[in-house]
Design a protein around this motif. Structure first.
Motif, short mmCIF file in Angstrom:
data_model
loop_
_atom_site.label_atom_id
_atom_site.label_comp_id
_atom_site.label_asym_id
_atom_site.label_seq_id
_atom_site.Cartn_x
_atom_site.Cartn_y
_atom_site.Cartn_z
N ARG A 1 -13.86 2.57 1.02
CA ARG A 1 -14.29 3.77 0.30
C ARG A 1 -14.73 3.46 -1.13
O ARG A 1 -15.44 4.24 -1.74
CB ARG A 1 -13.15 4.80 0.28
CG ARG A 1 -12.94 5.48 1.61
CD ARG A 1 -11.73 6.39 1.60
NE ARG A 1 -11.78 7.29 2.75
CZ ARG A 1 -12.47 8.42 2.77
NH1 ARG A 1 -13.12 8.81 1.70
NH2 ARG A 1 -12.50 9.17 3.85
N SER A 2 -14.27 2.33 -1.66
CA SER A 2 -14.70 1.96 -3.01
C SER A 2 -15.59 0.70 -3.00
O SER A 2 -15.72 0.03 -4.01
CB SER A 2 -13.49 1.79 -3.93
OG SER A 2 -12.49 1.02 -3.32
N ASN B 1 -3.94 1.19 -7.80
CA ASN B 1 -5.08 1.46 -6.93
C ASN B 1 -5.61 0.15 -6.36
O ASN B 1 -5.26 -0.92 -6.83
CB ASN B 1 -6.19 2.17 -7.70
CG ASN B 1 -6.77 1.27 -8.79
OD1 ASN B 1 -7.65 0.46 -8.54
ND2 ASN B 1 -6.24 1.37 -10.01
N CYS C 1 -1.21 -1.42 -4.83
CA CYS C 1 -1.07 0.01 -5.11
C CYS C 1 0.03 0.31 -6.10
O CYS C 1 -0.01 1.34 -6.77
CB CYS C 1 -0.78 0.76 -3.83
SG CYS C 1 -2.27 1.39 -3.09
N ASN D 1 -9.04 -0.30 -6.08
CA ASN D 1 -10.44 0.00 -6.31
C ASN D 1 -11.07 -1.07 -7.20
O ASN D 1 -10.79 -1.13 -8.41
CB ASN D 1 -10.50 1.39 -6.97
CG ASN D 1 -11.92 1.87 -7.18
OD1 ASN D 1 -12.85 1.07 -7.27
ND2 ASN D 1 -12.09 3.17 -7.25
N GLU E 1 -9.10 2.36 1.85
CA GLU E 1 -9.33 2.59 0.41
C GLU E 1 -10.36 1.59 -0.13
O GLU E 1 -11.23 1.95 -0.92
CB GLU E 1 -8.01 2.46 -0.37
CG GLU E 1 -8.19 2.75 -1.86
CD GLU E 1 -6.88 2.76 -2.65
OE1 GLU E 1 -5.80 2.79 -2.05
OE2 GLU E 1 -6.96 2.76 -3.90
N THR F 1 0.80 -1.23 0.00
CA THR F 1 0.00 0.00 0.00
C THR F 1 0.84 1.28 0.00
O THR F 1 0.43 2.29 -0.58
CB THR F 1 -0.95 0.01 1.22
OG1 THR F 1 -1.61 -1.25 1.27
CG2 THR F 1 -1.98 1.10 1.11
#
Ligand SMILES: [Zn+2]
Length: 477
Positions: A122-123, A336, A331, A338, A119, A77
């Motif tokens: 959040r996604s 990402n 990452c 996501n 993260e 990350t």
């Protein structure tokens, strides 16, 4: 038992066996599970709001199952946008990622897991399969449990050192990552599973994970799968990750990686193969026969030139009956964590590559991001769709948002139009963990400050200078 009702939801995409979409829907959460889901008037007749513990007005909200990330490296990350942009898989791993990992300390790892989990929430990701901690798996287990996200993890393991140790690999990392034998590695991995599997009332699983491919002996590939079966957990390793790996395998062993590992007895239903980009058509029946799962990582394939569309057989694997989930990889590898981006990419990559608008598409992409991911992890009875009795892992989208204005078909809007910007809430196991822009179980401000400082310090310690480290490698060739 007390319950929470979310009513008058604009839509619920259930991803049940009929892919039912309920309009003007209501959801009832009882403890950690979904008690009911259906049209608001029917649900409220059985579960009156006045008897509930909490009532949420779902107008302008859309309900979707939580996303399942079937391949991620939480140790990675803090390495966002550190390495060059022109690396293929093997140079990325050996020249850059390994030196980075060599300088990730225990506290760096913990911060990376917290930041990565934030993260994900959040996604809309509610469950992950992490490749494994650089240190004791307990670091990842405890940090994930602290946030409340669901996940499977393990401890990094390999047993074949390269002939020459590359620049930047520290002695400590080599000693910790590379066991003297497969037996020695499996002994430690068994201990990790016995210590950590089922942590936080089963929210966190600990698997027998190994790195896979060249840094692992045939005995370790086969032994990890057999040990996982004996312990009643899963296993995951990297295999057939790129055309480079397939070419080396062909030169050395006369066959591509999937055929080689299958002949040794390494495939099985409890195995999730990370990537599986270099799979030949005649290898697909091997995956079907052994019910081996695949974690496809589109962003990582694009960034590291793995060849998802040039050589990948993902639509053909699905057609043949292989369970293919989606992963973010990490990452650095992908840029990402996501999963919504992976869902968008998989919906369209193969339409374009095969000049065929019937490839994958929105409905299949959503299934791959949810129920197929759950199947890959052996958790399809618990998560992956919105059905009574399953765990309450779900995402609420804010429809009063430019991304959703206007829309007709919620499925197409979700896959083609929407990003994580309109995620309003993410729930795991009946708990709202992300609400109105904040992760509820974490103080993200100070965490970000610490993450920036720690990331810079790792890069300094590892000497990761973009001007002087080679962008190609012949290691293990
Ligand atoms: Zn990976």
């Amino acid at each position: 038992m007390t319950y929470t009702v979310i009513h008058n939801l604009d839509f619920a995409l259930t991803v049940d066996p009929d892919d039912r979409i309920v309009r003007d829907a209501a959801l009832v959460v009882e403890g950690e599970r979904i008690a009911a889901l259906g049209p608001t008037d029917e649900i409220l007749a059985t579960y009156p709001p006045e008897s509930s513990e909490a009532v949420v007005d779902g107008r302008h909200l859309g309900l979707v199952p939580g996303f399942v990330d079937t391949h991620v490296h939480l140790s990675e990350t803090l390495s966002r946008a550190v390495f060059p942009d022109n690396l293929a898989t093997r140079a990325w791993v050996f020249n850059w990622a390994k030196p980075f990992y060599a300088h990730v300390g225990e506290e760096d790892e913990r911060v990376g897991v917290l930041l990565g989990a934030a993260e994900m929430l959040r996604s809309g990701t509610t469950c992950f399969l992490d490749m494994g901690s650089q240190h004791d798996a307990g670091i990842t287990v405890e940090a994930a449990a602290e946030i409340g996200i669901r996940g499977c993890t393990g401890r990094h393991a390999a047993d074949v050192k390269p002939a020459e140790i590359p620049r930047g690999w520290s002695d400590e990392m080599v000693e910790h990552h590379f066991f003297p034998s497969a037996e020695a590695a499996l002994e430690v991995l068994e201990d990790q599973v016995r210590r950590w599997d089922g942590y936080a009332d089963g929210l966190i699983r600990c698997w027998v994970n190994i790195e896979g491919k060249e840094p692992c002996s045939p005995e370790l590939h086969v032994g990890a799968r057999a040990l996982a079966e004996r312990l009643g957990v899963g296993t995951t390793y990297h295999l057939a990750t790129s055309i480079e790996e397939a070419r080396v395998s062909e030169r050395r062993y006369g066959v591509w990686p999937i055929s080689r590992i299958e002949a040794l007895g390494g495939l099985g239903p409890n195995l999730v193969i990370a990537h599986g980009a270099a799979v030949a058509d005649d290898e697909i029946p091997l995956l079907v026969e052994h019910e081996t799962k695949i974690a496809f990582c589109p962003s990582s394939s694009l960034k590291l030139a793995k060849g998802a569309t040039a050589i990948g057989r993902y639509p053909e694997m699905r057609e043949a009956g292989v369970v293919v989930g989606l992963g973010t990889d990490g990452c650095s590898a992908a840029g990402n964590m996501n999963l919504m981006r992976q869902m968008f990419l998989v919906a369209g990559l193969f339409k374009d590559a095969r000049l065929d608008a019937n490839q994958i598409g929105a409905q299949t992409a959503l299934r791959m991001a949810t129920i197929d991911g759950a199947r890959a992890l052996g958790l399809e009875e618990e998560i992956g769709s919105l059905e009574p009795g399953k765990r309450a892992d779900f995402v609420l989208f804010d429809l009063d948002h430019h991304e959703w204005t206007p829309f007709d078909d919620p499925l197409q809007a979700l896959v083609w139009s929407v990003s994580s910007a309109s995620v309003a809430q993410t729930w795991v196991n009946g708990r709202p963990l992300y609400v109105d822009g904040r992760v509820t179980t974490l103080d993200e401000g100070p965490l970000r400050v610490e993450a920036r400082e720690r990331a810079a310090a790792i890069v300094r310690r590892a000497g990761l200078d973009r001007t002087s480290i080679p962008v190609t490698t012949t290691l293990y060739d």
